[in-house]
Motif scaffolding. Structure first.
Motif, mmCIF file in Angstrom:
data_model
loop_
_atom_site.group_PDB
_atom_site.id
_atom_site.type_symbol
_atom_site.label_atom_id
_atom_site.label_comp_id
_atom_site.label_asym_id
_atom_site.label_seq_id
_atom_site.Cartn_x
_atom_site.Cartn_y
_atom_site.Cartn_z
ATOM 1 N N ILE A 71 0.803 -0.828 -0.064
ATOM 2 C CA ILE A 71 -0.102 0.168 -0.231
ATOM 3 C C ILE A 71 0.831 0.967 -0.100
ATOM 4 O O ILE A 71 0.646 1.750 -0.478
ATOM 5 N N GLU A 72 1.916 1.191 1.037
ATOM 6 C CA GLU A 72 2.462 2.259 0.349
ATOM 7 C C GLU A 72 3.317 2.459 -0.406
ATOM 8 O O GLU A 72 3.484 4.056 -1.415
ATOM 9 N N SER A 73 3.702 1.653 -0.934
ATOM 10 C CA SER A 73 4.133 1.805 -2.308
ATOM 11 C C SER A 73 3.670 2.153 -3.242
ATOM 12 O O SER A 73 3.743 3.113 -4.295
ATOM 13 N N GLN A 75 0.487 3.916 -3.211
ATOM 14 C CA GLN A 75 -0.592 5.345 -3.295
ATOM 15 C C GLN A 75 0.604 6.351 -2.011
ATOM 16 O O GLN A 75 0.616 7.126 -2.992
ATOM 17 N N VAL A 76 1.269 6.380 -1.494
ATOM 18 C CA VAL A 76 1.802 7.526 -0.827
ATOM 19 C C VAL A 76 3.197 8.175 -1.164
ATOM 20 O O VAL A 76 3.685 7.681 -2.160
ATOM 21 N N GLY A 77 3.059 9.719 -1.354
ATOM 22 C CA GLY A 77 3.759 9.687 -2.295
ATOM 23 C C GLY A 77 3.935 10.273 -3.664
ATOM 24 O O GLY A 77 3.936 10.757 -4.241
ATOM 25 N N HIS A 78 1.887 10.070 -4.041
ATOM 26 C CA HIS A 78 1.631 9.924 -5.602
ATOM 27 C C HIS A 78 0.316 11.583 -5.153
ATOM 28 O O HIS A 78 0.123 11.735 -6.971
ATOM 29 N N THR A 86 11.400 7.879 -0.939
ATOM 30 C CA THR A 86 12.322 7.275 -0.790
ATOM 31 C C THR A 86 12.636 5.822 -1.057
ATOM 32 O O THR A 86 14.083 5.739 -1.177
ATOM 33 N N GLY A 87 11.742 5.293 -0.427
ATOM 34 C CA GLY A 87 11.954 4.297 -0.071
ATOM 35 C C GLY A 87 12.593 3.482 1.135
ATOM 36 O O GLY A 87 12.002 1.947 1.690
ATOM 37 N N GLU A 155 -1.801 9.713 4.060
ATOM 38 C CA GLU A 155 -1.930 8.879 3.389
ATOM 39 C C GLU A 155 -1.649 7.797 4.099
ATOM 40 O O GLU A 155 -0.524 7.358 4.067
ATOM 41 N N PRO A 156 -2.724 7.229 4.699
ATOM 42 C CA PRO A 156 -2.609 5.802 5.151
ATOM 43 C C PRO A 156 -2.187 4.709 4.748
ATOM 44 O O PRO A 156 -2.599 4.961 3.443
#
Length: 182
Positions: A71-73, A75-78, A86-87, A155-156
């Motif tokens: 989910i983080e990869s 949704q987050v940062g988009h 940054t990963g 951005e949960p």
């Protein structure tokens, strides 16, 4: 900036074997009443339940890490939040197990200092690998990403992953226990 470790988003799973204490007392009573082997049978069943419960918690922790990272990869940062991935946050999602192994707390441990280091390494072309910073003045930015702050919207990624994994685990634990106690 004060350390915000206590505010980190956490997903926790726990197995409670308290009902086995009642069963232990019943097994002791049956043994005392003349039913030979009742307590030994209880001990075998409890050992199986404990073994399966610990394995279940290890698997639950691994499933939660995978789901949160996915989910983080994705949704987050988009969004327009201003957060630049940054990963580091994704790589810092870590399971923390209790001493007895019957509880897991999955938490993102990346700090602002870690992200700064990752950005610098990325500019220099070095490989990224998460190594947590240490210190009392750390700012864990998973708090800001999950809950938002005055500069960025939330951005949960931990709450949705926890809900997804919990739904999956609901039926699995009962099945695992039935297999263990056959």
């Amino acid at each position: 900036m004060a350390n915000n470790y206590d505010q980190l988003p956490r997903v926790e799973f726990e197995v409670n074997l308290a009902d086995f204490k009642r069963l232990e007392q019943i097994a002791r009573t049956l043994e005392a009443a003349g039913l030979q082997g009742a307590y030994a049978e209880f001990q075998r069943e409890y050992a199986n339940a404990l073994r399966v419960s610990k394995q279940f918690i290890r698997n639950a922790g691994a499933d939660e890490v995978d789901a949160a990272q996915k989910i983080e990869s994705q949704q987050v940062g988009h969004s327009k939040s201003g957060y630049i991935p940054t990963g580091t946050l994704q790589g810092s999602i870590t399971p923390q197990f209790s001493r007895g192994g019957l509880k897991v707390s999955v938490v993102p441990l990346a700090t602002s200092a870690d992200a700064d280091k990752a950005r610098q390494k990325a500019k220099g072309g070095k490989a990224k690998r998460f190594k947590p910073s240490k210190g009392s003045e750390l700012h864990y930015y998973g708090v800001d990403v999950e809950f938002g702050n005055s500069k960025m919207t939330a951005e949960p990624f931990m709450k949705p992953s926890g809900e997804k994994v919990a739904t999956k685990l609901d039926g699995e634990f009962e099945q695992a226990m039935r297999r263990a106690l056959r």
